[in-house]
Design an enzyme around this catalytic site. Structure first.
Site, PDB file in Angstrom:
ATOM      1  N   GLU A  58       7.044 -14.508 -11.812  1.00 41.02           N
ATOM      2  CA  GLU A  58       6.375 -13.299 -11.335  1.00 41.02           C
ATOM      3  C   GLU A  58       5.870 -12.413 -12.461  1.00 41.02           C
ATOM      4  OE1 GLU A  58      10.367 -11.182  -9.454  1.00 41.02           O
ATOM      5  OE2 GLU A  58       8.539 -11.070  -8.295  1.00 41.02           O
ATOM      6  N   HIS A  84      16.810 -36.842  -9.264  1.00 46.35           N
ATOM      7  CA  HIS A  84      16.117 -37.319  -8.068  1.00 46.35           C
ATOM      8  C   HIS A  84      14.628 -36.984  -8.106  1.00 46.35           C
ATOM      9  CE1 HIS A  84      19.888 -38.510  -6.293  1.00 46.35           C
ATOM     10  NE2 HIS A  84      20.387 -37.317  -6.608  1.00 46.35           N
ATOM     11  N   GLU A 138      16.709 -17.708  -9.352  1.00 48.47           N
ATOM     12  CA  GLU A 138      16.325 -16.328  -9.653  1.00 48.47           C
ATOM     13  C   GLU A 138      15.697 -16.237 -11.061  1.00 48.47           C
ATOM     14  OE1 GLU A 138      15.765 -13.806  -8.051  1.00 48.47           O
ATOM     15  OE2 GLU A 138      15.903 -12.134  -9.421  1.00 48.47           O
ATOM     16  N   ARG A 147       3.760  -0.279  -4.956  1.00 45.79           N
ATOM     17  CA  ARG A 147       3.502  -0.856  -3.630  1.00 45.79           C
ATOM     18  C   ARG A 147       2.179  -1.616  -3.562  1.00 45.79           C
ATOM     19  NH1 ARG A 147       6.832   1.526   0.185  1.00 45.79           N
ATOM     20  NH2 ARG A 147       5.465   0.836   1.843  1.00 45.79           N
ATOM     21  N   CYS A 165       0.848  -1.193   0.000  1.00 44.37           N
ATOM     22  CA  CYS A 165       0.000   0.000   0.000  1.00 44.37           C
ATOM     23  C   CYS A 165       0.886   1.246   0.000  1.00 44.37           C
ATOM     24  CB  CYS A 165      -0.941   0.105   1.190  1.00 44.37           C
ATOM     25  SG  CYS A 165      -2.072  -1.274   1.347  1.00 44.37           S
ATOM     26  N   ASN A 176      -1.542   1.817   5.755  1.00 46.19           N
ATOM     27  CA  ASN A 176      -0.689   0.765   5.205  1.00 46.19           C
ATOM     28  C   ASN A 176      -0.270  -0.106   6.386  1.00 46.19           C
ATOM     29  OD1 ASN A 176       1.338  -0.762   3.968  1.00 46.19           O
ATOM     30  ND2 ASN A 176       2.864   0.862   4.191  1.00 46.19           N
ATOM     31  N   GLY A 177      -0.558  -1.408   6.317  1.00 50.70           N
ATOM     32  CA  GLY A 177      -0.203  -2.307   7.423  1.00 50.70           C
ATOM     33  C   GLY A 177      -1.380  -3.186   7.795  1.00 50.70           C
ATOM     34  N   LYS A 235      11.884 -14.893 -11.709  1.00 46.94           N
ATOM     35  CA  LYS A 235      11.594 -13.773 -12.615  1.00 46.94           C
ATOM     36  C   LYS A 235      10.492 -14.174 -13.597  1.00 46.94           C
ATOM     37  CE  LYS A 235      12.827 -11.219 -11.003  1.00 46.94           C
ATOM     38  NZ  LYS A 235      13.580 -10.977  -9.808  1.00 46.94           N
ATOM     39  N   TRP A 274      -2.745  -2.653  -1.685  1.00 46.97           N
ATOM     40  CA  TRP A 274      -2.465  -4.081  -1.889  1.00 46.97           C
ATOM     41  C   TRP A 274      -3.305  -4.786  -0.844  1.00 46.97           C
ATOM     42  CZ3 TRP A 274      -0.371  -8.264   0.832  1.00 46.97           C
ATOM     43  CH2 TRP A 274      -0.023  -9.374   0.042  1.00 46.97           C
ATOM     44  N   LYS A 279       5.828  -4.272  -4.441  1.00 44.10           N
ATOM     45  CA  LYS A 279       7.281  -4.147  -4.377  1.00 44.10           C
ATOM     46  C   LYS A 279       7.816  -4.327  -2.964  1.00 44.10           C
ATOM     47  CE  LYS A 279      11.232  -3.036  -6.303  1.00 44.10           C
ATOM     48  NZ  LYS A 279      11.815  -4.086  -7.148  1.00 44.10           N
TER      49      LYS A 279
HETATM   50  C1  AGP Z   1      11.671  -9.899  -6.461  1.00 44.23           C
HETATM   51  O1  AGP Z   1      11.544  -9.886  -7.833  1.00 44.23           O
HETATM   52  C2  AGP Z   1      10.464 -10.004  -5.710  1.00 44.23           C
HETATM   53  N1  AGP Z   1       9.448  -9.155  -6.156  1.00 44.23           N
HETATM   54  C3  AGP Z   1      10.517 -10.339  -4.238  1.00 44.23           C
HETATM   55  O2  AGP Z   1      10.859 -11.693  -4.183  1.00 44.23           O
HETATM   56  C4  AGP Z   1      11.459  -9.551  -3.300  1.00 44.23           C
HETATM   57  O3  AGP Z   1      12.782  -9.842  -3.605  1.00 44.23           O
HETATM   58  C5  AGP Z   1      11.132  -9.910  -1.851  1.00 44.23           C
HETATM   59  O4  AGP Z   1       9.819  -9.544  -1.562  1.00 44.23           O
HETATM   60  C6  AGP Z   1      12.081  -9.284  -0.860  1.00 44.23           C
HETATM   61  O5  AGP Z   1      12.013  -7.887  -0.904  1.00 44.23           O
HETATM   62  P1  AGP Z   1      13.147  -6.982  -0.303  1.00 44.23           P
HETATM   63  O6  AGP Z   1      14.400  -7.280  -1.014  1.00 44.23           O
HETATM   64  O7  AGP Z   1      12.661  -5.589  -0.526  1.00 44.23           O
HETATM   65  O8  AGP Z   1      13.247  -7.324   1.161  1.00 44.23           O
END
Ligand code: AGP
Length: 610
Positions: free
Chosen positions: A490, A506, A483, A27, A2, A99-100, A487, A73, A605
């Protein structure tokens, strides 16, 4: 999670708030809403993005010089007009954005319902504004009512409150969620981060946890939640407006991928001295003795930052010969981890606001560990919670999918590993000179990786409709594979998994058939031959192989379907190069599938909820 923005001054509050909400949309983007003081308290809100709100409000009277806005969010209550912020008190006089999460909202709600309060939404936030309404009487002013109410809630919050009866005031408070106040002349700004503020003023105050602020046009009062007046510290922002713009790229993600030669260079600037064979890390130098004697390092992080932590494990163990454990912050905090004052904990976070990482830091701190932070956002919560740290200096990362922050984190971890090795004497000066000379070349080598972009776009075309993907690597190629898979998941919504290549036999090998694309990190390094065997195993089962290979490699080229070349480098720096084509591959696939690359569904984010 948020985004919050508020303004009190002499300009159009709508214009400032809407522009700010666009900046904070990373956010969360389930709904957006604005409250304006214009005669009465005007609320405009809508499910969807900030642009949906703008379309909805096109003909509305949006005049007013005091206002606040929210981009959501969703946590409590589905994304809908009804659950959008701002929320109002029963009498409509008060309004709040939040926010929270208010964890004890159900108990408070029940008590308020018993007193006759009627709720219109499913949110925890609406409960808080009704609680403030309940507390506020003729003898209790707005600031005091908010303060008293916050003393009754459990959970995390960053809030802004407006009142029809106090039209020239904004009340803001925070606990566990970020909040920045911009100080202008005859005006104040408030936001979840500095991005909505930067073009109006460079002077900011980072509100601390459990602080509450009263903002008037010409007055700012900051108190602790237990009613002690605070002296706020005004600091200058280093953020520049152009850092928040796309700079000719179609998406922020693409811009951020292409920024990596610069961001990695900025991260190393003033920290490496190749000729002398020396690493200097000013942020942690006061803890040199502690680092030298460390017997164990625990890395805590989430998501992409956790993947960077895995790369760090390889590097620190390799160079500094210290045992490293890498933990998901979200698991670590709920276990009863064995942590003592002898341990060094490294918390990695792009945003510096991830709730699970913050909670894990607090736990480790309670147990006496020394905590280092690796963060990107300057002035965020984690750097303020940790004993010492190293910023990544990647600059603002707006795309929700992390790219340049990851390579920044890996760069810092590389520097930390070499710094520790230098302190401990586990590496001799000649080797350090060689490694730092090669590291210094990495930004230029990242630049060379972009030569493959067109080819990657063609590969993306071939595989854009695949429902599944596997990513395989060995050694530090394994976190790179994880990673790469994250990517793709997401931003393109394709199911993808990352595995250590040797683990394939395995179980995951059962998935291989002619329709399964498998991305291998198959560069020339110590596990090259082993990876070649794994490629053969996939090809024998008709899997489609895309291999990330060292420039000029003919062996792998002859056995796979597609190769993407990266320049040759020291094995230790492989993740900084091999990650780049994987970022581009997921980017192109997502674009071809028509996905919203910068704001993927269901994500935000900074994850400030648990
Ligand atoms: C990364 O592409 C993600 N959107 C997510 O995994 C992110 O890395 C994770 O939420 C941790 O966030 P931070 O690095 O701001 O703590």
């Amino acid at each position: 999670m948020c985004g919050i923005v508020g303004y009190i001054g002499y300009r159009s509050a709508w214009d400032i708030v809407i522009k700010g909400l666009h900046r904070l949309e990373y956010r969360g983007y389930d709904s957006a809403g604005v409250a304006l003081m214009n005669g009465g308290l005007k609320i405009l809100k809508k499910a969807g993005k900030v642009s949906d709100l703008e379309a909805f409000a096109i003909d509305a009277d949006k005049t007013g010089t005091t206002g606040m806005g929210h981009t959501r969010w969703a946590t409590h209550g589905e994304p809908s007009d009804r659950n959008s912020h701002p929320h109002q008190s029963g009498d409509g006089k008060l309004s709040i954005i939040h926010n929270g999460i208010i964890e004890n909202y159900a108990v408070i709600k029940e008590a308020l319902i018993a007193k006759g309060h009627v709720f219109k939404s499913d949110t925890d936030t609406e409960v808080l504004i009704h609680l403030i309404e309940e507390i506020q009487t003729d003898s209790v002013d707005l600031l005091e009512a908010v303060r008293l109410a916050l003393n009754k809630v459990i959970g995390a919050y960053a809030i802004v409150v407006m009142s029809r009866d106090f039209p020239d005031q904004l009340i803001a408070a925070r606990k566990g969620s970020p909040m920045v106040i911009g100080v202008g002349e005859g005006e104040y700004f408030i936001a979840s981060d500095a991005t909505p503020i930067v073009e109006y003023t460079k002077n900011v105050i980072y509100l601390k946890d459990l602080e509450i602020a009263l903002l008037k046009r010409d007055e700012l009062v900051v108190k602790s939640i237990d009613n002690i007046i605070q002296t706020p510290y005004i600091q200058e922002l280093s953020l520049k407006l152009e850092m928040l713009e796309k700079g000719g790229f179609e998406h922020f993600m693409l811009k951020e991928i292409y920024e990596q030669p610069r961001s990695v260079r900025d991260c190393m600037r003033g920290r490496i001295y190749p000729i002398e064979g020396m690493v200097r890390l000013g942020g942690i130098k006061d803890y040199a003795e502690k680092l030298k004697n460390a017997e164990r390092i625990v890395i805590i992080a989430c998501g992409t930052s956790w993947h960077a932590g895995l790369v760090g494990e390889y590097l620190i163990e390799e160079f500094a010969r210290v045992s490293v454990e890498v933990e998901y912050a979200s698991e670590f905090r709920y276990r009863n981890p064995i942590i003592s004052e002898k341990d060094i904990v490294i918390a990695i976070s792009q945003s510096g606001e991830t709730a699970d990482t913050i909670a894990a830091i607090e736990l480790a701190k309670e147990r006496g560990a020394t905590i280092f932070g690796i963060c990107n956002v300057v002035g965020s919560s984690i750097p303020r919670l940790t004993h010492a740290g190293v910023y990544t200096h990647a600059g603002p990362e707006i795309g929700v999918a992390s790219t340049k922050a990851f390579t920044g984190q890996v760069t810092v971890l590389t520097l930390m590993a070499l710094y520790m090795a230098q302190l401990k004497g586990t590496i001799n000066n000649a080797k350090l000179v060689n490694l730092l000379t090669e590291l210094d070349e990495i930004p230029a080598l990242i630049e060379k990786c972009f030569k493959e972009d067109k080819k990657i776009a063609l590969i993306a075309e071939k595989f854009k409709d695949s429902p599944n993907f596997l990513f395989l690597g060995r050694g530090s190629g394994f976190p790179v594979a994880l990673e790469g898979a994250l990517k793709l998941k997401e931003i393109s919504y394709i199911h993808a998994e990352g595995y250590p290549a040797a683990e394939m036999k395995h179980g995951p090998i059962a998935l291989i058939d002619a329709d399964m694309p498998v991305v291998f990190i198959a560069t020339k390094n110590s596990s090259y031959e082993k990876v070649i065997s794994n490629i053969q195993e996939v090809k024998a089962r008709k899997g489609k192989v895309i291999a990330i290979v060292t420039e000029g490699d003919k062996i792998v080229k002859d056995m796979v379907d597609y190769v993407i070349e990266i320049p040759e480098s020291n094995e230790a720096f492989l993740p900084l190069l091999a990650t780049i084509p994987l970022q581009l591959l997921s980017y192109h696939i997502a674009v071809l599938r028509g996905c919203n690359v910068d704001q993927p569904r269901n994500l935000a984010k900074s994850v400030t909820v648990e």
